[in-house]
Write a protein that holds these residues in place. Structure first.
Motif, PDB file in Angstrom:
ATOM      1  N   ASN A  43       0.795  -1.234   0.000  1.00  0.00           N
ATOM      2  CA  ASN A  43       0.000   0.000   0.000  1.00  0.00           C
ATOM      3  C   ASN A  43       0.822   1.276   0.000  1.00  0.00           C
ATOM      4  N   GLY A  44       2.054   1.217  -0.472  1.00  0.00           N
ATOM      5  CA  GLY A  44       2.700   2.503  -0.619  1.00  0.00           C
ATOM      6  C   GLY A  44       4.209   2.518  -0.546  1.00  0.00           C
ATOM      7  N   LYS A  45       4.704   3.732  -0.544  1.00  0.00           N
ATOM      8  CA  LYS A  45       6.134   4.003  -0.483  1.00  0.00           C
ATOM      9  C   LYS A  45       6.462   4.525   0.914  1.00  0.00           C
ATOM     10  N   THR A  46       7.717   4.413   1.298  1.00  0.00           N
ATOM     11  CA  THR A  46       8.146   4.895   2.609  1.00  0.00           C
ATOM     12  C   THR A  46       8.447   6.386   2.544  1.00  0.00           C
ATOM     13  N   ALA A  47       7.879   7.137   3.470  1.00  0.00           N
ATOM     14  CA  ALA A  47       8.057   8.586   3.496  1.00  0.00           C
ATOM     15  C   ALA A  47       9.441   8.956   4.026  1.00  0.00           C
ATOM     16  N   ALA A  48       9.950  10.070   3.545  1.00  0.00           N
ATOM     17  CA  ALA A  48      11.212  10.610   4.052  1.00  0.00           C
ATOM     18  C   ALA A  48      10.918  11.515   5.244  1.00  0.00           C
ATOM     19  N   PRO A  49      11.865  11.672   6.167  1.00  0.00           N
ATOM     20  CA  PRO A  49      11.659  12.575   7.296  1.00  0.00           C
ATOM     21  C   PRO A  49      11.288  13.980   6.816  1.00  0.00           C
ATOM     22  N   GLY A  50      10.242  14.548   7.403  1.00  0.00           N
ATOM     23  CA  GLY A  50       9.802  15.891   7.051  1.00  0.00           C
ATOM     24  C   GLY A  50       8.997  16.001   5.774  1.00  0.00           C
ATOM     25  N   GLN A  51       8.739  14.882   5.091  1.00  0.00           N
ATOM     26  CA  GLN A  51       8.015  14.936   3.824  1.00  0.00           C
ATOM     27  C   GLN A  51       6.561  15.346   4.008  1.00  0.00           C
ATOM     28  N   PHE A  52       5.973  14.922   5.140  1.00  0.00           N
ATOM     29  CA  PHE A  52       4.568  15.245   5.407  1.00  0.00           C
ATOM     30  C   PHE A  52       4.448  15.846   6.806  1.00  0.00           C
ATOM     31  N   PRO A  53       4.885  17.092   6.969  1.00  0.00           N
ATOM     32  CA  PRO A  53       4.919  17.698   8.305  1.00  0.00           C
ATOM     33  C   PRO A  53       3.539  17.910   8.919  1.00  0.00           C
ATOM     34  N   TYR A  54       2.507  17.874   8.084  1.00  0.00           N
ATOM     35  CA  TYR A  54       1.135  18.053   8.577  1.00  0.00           C
ATOM     36  C   TYR A  54       0.535  16.761   9.122  1.00  0.00           C
ATOM     37  N   GLN A  55       1.171  15.632   8.872  1.00  0.00           N
ATOM     38  CA  GLN A  55       0.648  14.332   9.300  1.00  0.00           C
ATOM     39  C   GLN A  55       0.911  14.108  10.790  1.00  0.00           C
TER      40      GLN A  55
END
Length: 273
Positions: A43-55
């Motif tokens: 179900n997806g790719k691994t996020a990088a640190p700070g990629q989605f600061p709103y999450q």
């Protein structure tokens, strides 16, 4: 009781002239299953640190157990999530700025008195699945920041065919026994309401819902509930993760989100945002 609800939804959809591929259900309510040797990331790719600061990650507690959801920072003191996440909870621990789920930049524990669940939330038909959580003020950084809400002028946009990013720590496959340890994401195509209705019927897939196509077994799943759906083009938050098919996250059926533009007045009246 949950079996009855799913059956009732199926009957309602058939009576509306639509035979659903699988009745919809909140990802939080999907049953746990035993792991298999074929378990794999679907179900997806691994996020990088700070990629989605709103999450944010949301660990809810209650007298009957605990569960994990996602949410979105919309202001220094407000998080937006799903009503089916706050429903029945006594408190929540909010995880800010994390990529690895248990390594946060900041955490706050908030009691249920700070939850503002939509007064017309209906769990039987998954309607008005949206909640706000009032939090202690947070300072924005590269890892913790708000997401932009749509403008009122976007209320009539269908978003059909546009690309959007969903993110969360949800299960990485239907066979997984727990949520992911590292934040996952993928880019999805938004489909028309009529396309979504062909699976779930108009009672569920109303104009207050946005749906995405889930090809190649890539979808939101248990643990992603309440998390963000953000347009690739302008980084606006357009959806809150609400439901998937009871046939499974990897079934290929559309996944549904509460449409944020339908609740801009409600959000503004409560938060001032």
């Amino acid at each position: 009781m949950k079996v009855f609800v799913v059956l009732a939804l199926a009957i309602a959809s058939v009576s509306a002239g639509v035979l659903p591929q699988g009745a919809p259900m909140h990802p939080r309510d999907m049953p746990a299953v035993a792991a298999t040797i074929e378990g794999r990331i679907t179900n997806g790719k691994t996020a990088a640190p700070g990629q989605f600061p709103y999450q944010v990650g949301l660990s809810f507690g209650s007298s009957s157990g605990s569960w994990w959801c996602g949410g979105s920072i919309i202001a220094t003191r407000w998080v937006l999530t799903a009503a089916h996440c706050t429903d029945g909870a006594s408190d929540v621990t909010i995880t800010y700025g994390a990529t690895v789920r248990n390594i946060a930049k900041l955490t706050h524990k908030v009691p249920s008195s700070k939850f503002i669940q939509h007064a017309s939330y209906n769990s039987a038909i998954l309607r008005n699945d949206i909640s706000l959580i009032e939090t202690p003020a947070v300072s924005f950084t590269a890892d913790i920041n708000k997401v932009k809400l749509p403008v009122m002028a976007d209320s009539y946009s269908t978003y059909d065919g546009q690309e959007a990013i969903a993110s969360g720590w949800g299960k990485i496959s239907d066979s997984a026994t727990g949520v992911a340890s590292t934040l996952q994401y993928d880019i999805f195509k938004i489909v028309s309401v009529s396309t979504c209705q062909s699976t779930y019927g108009s009672l569920i897939a109303s104009s207050r819902v946005i749906c995405i196509a889930t090809p190649n077994k890539i979808s939101t799943c248990n643990g992603d509930s309440g998390g963000p759906l953000v347009l690739v083009s302008n980084k606006e938050l357009v959806g809150v993760t609400s439901f998937v098919s009871s046939a499974g996250c990897e079934s290929g059926a559309p996944a549904g989100f509460t449409r944020v533009t339908s609740y801009l007045d409600w959000i503004r009246d409560i938060t001032g945002v």
